[in-house]
Design an enzyme around this catalytic site. Structure first.
Site, PDB file in Angstrom:
ATOM      1  N   SER A   9      24.563 -14.604 -39.101  1.00  0.00           N
ATOM      2  CA  SER A   9      24.417 -15.793 -39.701  1.00  0.00           C
ATOM      3  C   SER A   9      23.045 -16.020 -40.077  1.00  0.00           C
ATOM      4  CB  SER A   9      24.797 -17.068 -38.608  1.00  0.00           C
ATOM      5  OG  SER A   9      23.665 -18.185 -38.674  1.00  0.00           O
ATOM      6  N   TYR A  55      23.378 -19.968 -29.904  1.00  0.00           N
ATOM      7  CA  TYR A  55      23.668 -19.662 -31.327  1.00  0.00           C
ATOM      8  C   TYR A  55      22.571 -19.014 -31.675  1.00  0.00           C
ATOM      9  CZ  TYR A  55      26.299 -19.222 -35.437  1.00  0.00           C
ATOM     10  OH  TYR A  55      27.060 -19.248 -37.166  1.00  0.00           O
TER      11      TYR A  55
HETATM   12  N1  LIG Z   1      31.080 -22.237 -41.323  1.00  0.00           N
HETATM   13  C1  LIG Z   1      29.660 -21.911 -40.781  1.00  0.00           C
HETATM   14  O1  LIG Z   1      28.726 -21.957 -42.120  1.00  0.00           O
HETATM   15  C2  LIG Z   1      28.942 -20.225 -40.924  1.00  0.00           C
HETATM   16  C3  LIG Z   1      27.486 -19.904 -41.341  1.00  0.00           C
HETATM   17  C4  LIG Z   1      27.508 -18.685 -40.397  1.00  0.00           C
HETATM   18  C5  LIG Z   1      28.161 -17.692 -40.237  1.00  0.00           C
HETATM   19  N2  LIG Z   1      29.243 -18.245 -39.296  1.00  0.00           N
HETATM   20  C6  LIG Z   1      29.782 -17.457 -38.564  1.00  0.00           C
HETATM   21  O2  LIG Z   1      31.720 -16.872 -39.106  1.00  0.00           O
HETATM   22  C7  LIG Z   1      32.491 -17.016 -38.212  1.00  0.00           C
HETATM   23  C8  LIG Z   1      33.611 -17.267 -38.524  1.00  0.00           C
HETATM   24  O3  LIG Z   1      33.276 -18.811 -38.829  1.00  0.00           O
HETATM   25  P1  LIG Z   1      33.810 -19.808 -39.152  1.00  0.00           P
HETATM   26  O4  LIG Z   1      32.801 -20.566 -40.126  1.00  0.00           O
HETATM   27  O5  LIG Z   1      35.338 -19.821 -39.668  1.00  0.00           O
HETATM   28  O6  LIG Z   1      34.148 -21.108 -38.311  1.00  0.00           O
HETATM   29  P2  LIG Z   1      36.231 -21.309 -37.861  1.00  0.00           P
HETATM   30  O7  LIG Z   1      35.907 -21.793 -36.261  1.00  0.00           O
HETATM   31  O8  LIG Z   1      36.688 -21.491 -38.160  1.00  0.00           O
HETATM   32  O9  LIG Z   1      36.283 -20.153 -37.037  1.00  0.00           O
HETATM   33  C9  LIG Z   1      36.016 -19.218 -35.761  1.00  0.00           C
HETATM   34  C10 LIG Z   1      37.179 -18.151 -35.276  1.00  0.00           C
HETATM   35  O10 LIG Z   1      37.135 -17.667 -34.110  1.00  0.00           O
HETATM   36  C11 LIG Z   1      37.949 -18.427 -33.072  1.00  0.00           C
HETATM   37  N3  LIG Z   1      37.503 -18.388 -31.895  1.00  0.00           N
HETATM   38  C12 LIG Z   1      36.168 -18.459 -31.028  1.00  0.00           C
HETATM   39  N4  LIG Z   1      36.346 -18.331 -29.285  1.00  0.00           N
HETATM   40  C13 LIG Z   1      37.111 -17.269 -29.857  1.00  0.00           C
HETATM   41  C14 LIG Z   1      37.490 -16.779 -28.496  1.00  0.00           C
HETATM   42  N5  LIG Z   1      36.590 -16.681 -27.212  1.00  0.00           N
HETATM   43  N6  LIG Z   1      38.028 -15.489 -28.952  1.00  0.00           N
HETATM   44  C15 LIG Z   1      38.703 -15.652 -29.834  1.00  0.00           C
HETATM   45  N7  LIG Z   1      38.637 -15.961 -30.787  1.00  0.00           N
HETATM   46  C16 LIG Z   1      37.528 -17.536 -31.054  1.00  0.00           C
HETATM   47  C17 LIG Z   1      37.872 -19.932 -33.377  1.00  0.00           C
HETATM   48  O11 LIG Z   1      39.728 -19.777 -32.853  1.00  0.00           O
HETATM   49  C18 LIG Z   1      38.198 -19.873 -35.154  1.00  0.00           C
HETATM   50  O12 LIG Z   1      39.377 -19.279 -34.901  1.00  0.00           O
HETATM   51  C19 LIG Z   1      31.549 -16.782 -37.734  1.00  0.00           C
HETATM   52  O13 LIG Z   1      31.242 -15.748 -36.730  1.00  0.00           O
HETATM   53  C20 LIG Z   1      30.396 -18.108 -37.335  1.00  0.00           C
HETATM   54  O14 LIG Z   1      29.046 -17.946 -36.443  1.00  0.00           O
HETATM   55  C21 LIG Z   1      30.108 -19.015 -39.471  1.00  0.00           C
END
Ligand SMILES: NC(=O)c1ccc[n+]([C@@H]2O[C@H](COP(=O)([O-])OP(=O)(O)OC[C@H]3O[C@@H](n4cnc5c(N)ncnc54)[C@H](O)[C@@H]3O)[C@@H](O)[C@H]2O)c1
Length: 264
Positions: A138, A152
């Site tokens: 991230s 985080y």
């Molecule tokens: N959305 C943003 O703005 C953003 C920005 C930078 C990085 N990210 C990163 O991108 C990645 C995906 O995030 P997203 O935005 O799709 O969020 P999201 O919440 O839509 O998806 C995250 C997924 O991880 C799963 N998860 C959470 N805890 C878990 C566990 N203990 N075991 C297995 N699965 C688990 C959730 O069920 C979910 O399906 C993450 O690593 C997040 O940190 C997101």
């Protein structure tokens, strides 16, 4: 080096039920790969696997034994494994306040330990296939995250270190490992961050996205597919000399005034 895999045909994705994970799954399936989808959300991952003709391997990604089973099941179903995309993550409130210790532990478990477990358990299979790993970090992996995101931020910095170490250790043995640091992406997790701002400032979700990306050179959050395509590039032979790279996919935020671009 892993130049012989043009595009991986057997791909395991963690966090596959989420906004970004499902976009990654769709991208690889559209490219003709067989996809194994893991997530703690069993119902959603089963639905997606059904839609894409992939296999659903629900598991708590913070449990190493469970992750080992997922990796073994994927490898035996496909007769090997050519790529692992570590997407799982969650924003859990964490500060220096002792009452938020639990948030620190949970942040590290989901965002860092889980990424380590998937990568580590997949190594034997990736050595055989000369495959590749992509770990999603991230902007909070290279800059400070927003208030309440201490764990985080630390975990996402850890993911960068994990990718670099794996790249150095396993590059000589044919596995490439890279890392992506996206900025805001329009997903349930992104919406969660925006809801906080929308409520605080009495604005809509769209206005919150506009406000938080006002200083980002691209002036918007990413669509999940725009980050999925970066994953597809990194595991393909087009990136055959890319190893240990931290690919910044944030619309240019990191070249502006550090974290103020996102977290003002
Ligand atoms: N959305 C943003 O703005 C953003 C920005 C930078 C990085 N990210 C990163 O991108 C990645 C995906 O995030 P997203 O935005 O799709 O969020 P999201 O919440 O839509 O998806 C995250 C997924 O991880 C799963 N998860 C959470 N805890 C878990 C566990 N203990 N075991 C297995 N699965 C688990 C959730 O069920 C979910 O399906 C993450 O690593 C997040 O940190 C997101």
């Amino acid at each position: 080096m892993s130049t012989k895999i043009d595009r991986p045909q057997t791909v395991l994705i963690s966090g596959a039920a989420g906004g970004l994970g499902s976009a990654v799954a769709r991208r690889f399936a559209a490219d003709g790969a067989r996809v194994a989808l893991s997530d703690i959300n069993a119902a959603q991952v089963a639905e997606l696997a059904n839609e894409l003709g992939g296999i659903a391997l629900p598991a708590d990604g913070t449990d190493r034994g469970a992750v080992r089973e997922v990796v073994e099941d994927a490898a035996s179903a496909f007769g090997g494994l050519e790529a692992v995309i570590g997407v799982q993550g969650a924003q859990v409130k964490s500060t220096t306040n002792p009452s938020s210790n639990d948030g620190w532990d949970k942040s590290l478990a989901v965002n860092l330990n889980g990424q380590f477990y998937f990568a580590a358990e997949a190594i034997p299979h990736l050595l055989k296939s000369q495959g590749s790993i992509v770990l999603v970090s991230s902007s909070a992996g290279i800059l400070s995250g927003p208030p309440g995101a201490l764990g985080y931020t630390a975990a996402k910095h850890g993911v960068v270190g994990l990718a670099r170490w794996l790249a150095r250790e396993y590059g000589p043995r044919g596995i490439r490992t890279n890392c992506i640091t996206p900025g805001w992406i329009r997903t349930p997790l992104g919406d969660g961050g925006m809801e906080y701002i929308a409520e605080r400032d009495g604005i809509t979700l769209d206005e919150a996205y506009e406000r938080t990306t006002a200083l980002v050179p691209m002036r918007r959050a990413a669509h999940p597919g725009e980050i999925a395509s970066v994953c597809a590039f990194l595991v393909s032979s087009d990136a055959s000399m890319v190893n240990g790279h931290v690919l910044v996919a944030d619309g240019g935020a990191a070249v502006v005034d550090s974290s103020t671009a996102f977290f003002n």
